[in-house]
Design an enzyme around this catalytic site. Structure first.
Site, short mmCIF file in Angstrom:
data_model
loop_
_atom_site.label_atom_id
_atom_site.label_comp_id
_atom_site.label_asym_id
_atom_site.label_seq_id
_atom_site.Cartn_x
_atom_site.Cartn_y
_atom_site.Cartn_z
N CYS A 390 0.83 -1.20 0.00
CA CYS A 390 0.00 0.00 0.00
C CYS A 390 0.87 1.25 0.00
O CYS A 390 0.84 2.06 0.93
CB CYS A 390 -0.93 -0.03 1.22
SG CYS A 390 -2.24 1.19 1.14
N GLU A 391 1.70 1.38 -1.03
CA GLU A 391 2.62 2.50 -1.20
C GLU A 391 2.78 2.79 -2.68
O GLU A 391 3.05 1.87 -3.46
CB GLU A 391 4.01 2.17 -0.63
CG GLU A 391 4.06 1.93 0.86
CD GLU A 391 4.02 3.22 1.67
OE1 GLU A 391 4.20 4.30 1.07
OE2 GLU A 391 3.79 3.13 2.88
N TYR A 420 21.51 -7.42 -0.66
CA TYR A 420 20.69 -6.38 -0.06
C TYR A 420 19.20 -6.47 -0.40
O TYR A 420 18.48 -5.47 -0.30
CB TYR A 420 21.22 -4.98 -0.42
CG TYR A 420 22.64 -4.79 0.02
CD1 TYR A 420 22.95 -4.65 1.36
CD2 TYR A 420 23.68 -4.80 -0.91
CE1 TYR A 420 24.27 -4.50 1.77
CE2 TYR A 420 25.00 -4.66 -0.50
CZ TYR A 420 25.28 -4.51 0.84
OH TYR A 420 26.59 -4.38 1.25
#
Length: 480
Positions: A390-391, A420
C-alpha cells in the site's frame, strides 16, 4: 520526496530492445538460459519446477556462481598484493546476504567473514567460521556483542568511537585477553554513488576524522588489553572504477606513515563497495582490474613516502553474491496507464514488492526484468513492475521493456538480487518473507525457510487468547 516521485517517465539510458526476451549476460547468473520452450532455468533448474516446489515470490541463489565469484575476488587481490611482496585478506561482507550456507560457501573458497551485529556473528559462528577470521564492525556495538566477540576470539574489532575503545579494553582486560583492533577513519573521499551509500563523508555516523585518528591510536596503544593492528576505511558502495579508491589510499597512507612513528601498523583495510551491473548499460570494473589498480595505488603512495607496504584487506559483498541472485514473482494484474498523450505504460503488479526488495524505494535503484515462464513475439511495451504493498513507491523495476502480452500468471524474473534484498526484507503489510533456494548442477534446495502468516501471528501476543496479559495482574494494569 520519495525516490519514486523523482523518476523520469522513461530513463535516458533505457532503449527499446531488439528482443524483449533476451537475457543481458552482464546481469544474469552465468547459468541462466532458456529451454526449447522459452522457459528460464537457473543453475540447471527450470522456473516451473521452482514455482511448483517453493512458490513465489522466491529468492533463487546460484551456488556455483557465488563460489566462483568468491574465488575470483580472492585470487585477484592475492595476485595483486603478491606482486608487491605483501599479503591480502579478503573478507566477505555479510551484510549483503548472510546465511549459514553462504558462510560455508565463501569460507570454503578462502574468504574471511565481516559481520556487523551480534546476529550476523551468531550466523557466522553457527556455520563453523573460524572466529580468528571474522571482523566485527558497527558504530554502536552493544556490551553483549563486544563480550561475545572477545569470548569467542574474533580476529579483529573495527572500533568506531572513543567510548567503544574504553568499553572494549575493559572487557578484554576482565577476560584476560588482548583484542586486536582496527580504527575506522573517514578519508573524506566521496564515492560517486547515492548519498545514503557514500559512507566516507566527514559528517556521518561511521569512524573518525583523519585528524582525530592519531590521538585515538595513541590511546589504544596505551591500553595493554588492546592491540592496534591498522586502519580501516570504506568509501561507499556500488562503485565503478578505481579513482576513488586511489585518492582515498593516498590520504590513508599519509596517516599510516604518521602512525608508524609510534609502532607497527601491519594492516590497511580499504573496505569494499565494488559495483555490479543491474541493467544492460551498467559497466562495472572487472575485479582483476580493480585489484591491480587499488593495490598499485597503495604501493605508489608508500614508495613516495619511503615506507613499506602494509598487508591489505578488502571487504566485497555485493560483487560476490549480487549477480548470483534472481527473484521470481508471479504476475497478478496488468494495467495500461496513459502517462502522456504519446506515452502509455503497463503497470505489471507482482506478488512481492518492497518487502522483498527495498532498494528501489530506498535509493531509486534500477533493476531489469524478463518474463521467465515463456518467450513472446509480441511488440515490446514500456512497463513498470510494481509490488502489492500500500505505497505508491512500491516499485520493483522502475522502467523496462517487456513483451506487450505480459499477462496474469506469467512468471517474472528480476536478476541481480543476491545482495541487499533478503538482507533488507521486512514484513511490511504483514507480508511473509520469501524463502531462499540455492540452485546448482540441476538441483534446488531451501537454505533459508520462508515465512507464513502463521509465523507472523505467532509473534503477536494478542492473536492467542492464552497469551494475552492478565488484566488482574498489577504489572499489566492499564493494558486493557
Amino acid at each position: 520526496m520519495s525516490a519514486s516521485e523523482n523518476r523520469a517517465p522513461v530513463p535516458d539510458w533505457l532503449a527499446v530492445p531488439d528482443d524483449a526476451n533476451a537475457l543481458a549476460t552482464e546481469v544474469w547468473p552465468t547459468s541462466a538460459s532458456r529451454d526449447a520452450h522459452g522457459a528460464l532455468s537457473i543453475g540447471g533448474v527450470g522456473v516451473a519446477e521452482l514455482r511448483e516446489r517453493f512458490g513465489t515470490p522466491l529468492y533463487v541463489l546460484d551456488e556455483p556462481e557465488v563460489r566462483a565469484r568468491a574465488r575470483a575476488v580472492r585470487t585477484a587481490f592475492e595476485t595483486a598484493t603478491a606482486r608487491h611482496g605483501v599479503h591480502a585478506r579478503v573478507y566477505y561482507a555479510g551484510k549483503a546476504f548472510l546465511s549459514t550456507e553462504v558462510v560455508r560457501w565463501v569460507t570454503g573458497e578462502g574468504l574471511a567473514v565481516d559481520v556487523a551485529t551480534g546476529g550476523e556473528l551468531a550466523i557466522a559462528l553457527a556455520a563453523g567460521a573460524d572466529p580468528a577470521r571474522i571482523g566485527l564492525h558497527g558504530n554502536n556495538k552493544s556490551v553483549a556483542e563486544l563480550e561475545q566477540a572477545v569470548e569467542v576470539g574474533v580476529g579483529s574489532v573495527i572500533v568506531d568511537s572513543l567510548i567503544e575503545v574504553e568499553r572494549l579494553a575493559a572487557i578484554a582486560e576482565r577476560r584476560g585477553a588482548r583484542q586486536a583492533v582496527l580504527v575506522r577513519v573517514n578519508s573524506g573521499v566521496h564515492a560517486e554513488t547515492h548519498d545514503f551509500l557514500a559512507t566516507a563523508h566527514e559528517d556521518q555516523k561511521f569512524g573518525f576524522a583523519l585528524g582525530d585518528a592519531p590521538a585515538v591510536v595513541a590511546r589504544i596503544r596505551e591500553l595493554p588489553s588492546l592491540a592496534f593492528i591498522g586502519l580501516h576505511c570504506h568509501i561507499g558502495s556500488q562503485i565503478f572504477g578505481t579513482a576513488g579508491f586511489a585518492e582515498s589510499a593516498a590520504r590513508l597512507v599519509d596517516l599510516h606513515a604518521e602512525l608508524l612513528a609510534g609502532g607497527d601498523v601491519p594492516v590497511l583495510n580499504l573496505g569494499g563497495g565494488f559495483g555490479i551491473a543491474y541493467t544492460s548499460v551498467d559497466d562495472p570494473t572487472p575485479i582483476d582490474e580493480l585489484a591491480t589498480g587499488i593495490v598499485d595505488a597503495v604501493a605508489r603512495e608508500c614508495d613516495v613516502r619511503g615506507i613499506p607496504i602494509p598487508n591489505l584487506a578488502f571487504e566485497p559483498g555485493r560483487s560476490v553474491v549480487g549477480r548470483a541472485g534472481v527473484t521470481l514473482y508471479e504476475v497478478g494484474t496488468v494495467k495500461p496507464v496513459q502517462v502522456s498523450d504519446d506515452l502509455t505504460r503497463l503497470y505489471v503488479s507482482v506478488d512481492g514488492g518492497m518487502s522483498d526488495n527495498a532498494r528501489p524505494a530506498l535509493y531509486g535503484a534500477q533493476y531489469s526484468a524478463r518474463i521467465a515462464s515463456r518467450t513472446s513475439d509480441a511488440t515490446a511495451a514500456l512497463a513498470r513492475v510494481v509490488g502489492r504493498h500500500c505505497e505508491s513507491g512500491d516499485i520493483v523495476v522502475d522502467a523496462e521493456y517487456l513483451p506487450g502480452d505480459v499477462t496474469p500468471g506469467d512468471l517474472l524474473a528480476v536478476p541481480a538480487t543476491g545482495a541487499y534484498c533478503y538482507s533488507l526484507s521486512s514484513n511490511y503489510n504483514a507480508v511473509p518473507r520469501p524463502p531462499v533456494v540455492a540452485v546448482g548442477d540441476g538441483r534446488a534446495r531451501v537454505i533459508v525457510r520462508g515465512e507464513s502468516i502463521a509465523d507472523i501471528l505467532a509473534r503477536d501476543v494478542g492473536a492467542d487468547p492464552t497469551d494475552r496479559p492478565d488484566p488482574t495482574d498489577p504489572i499489566n494494569e492499564g493494558n486493557e
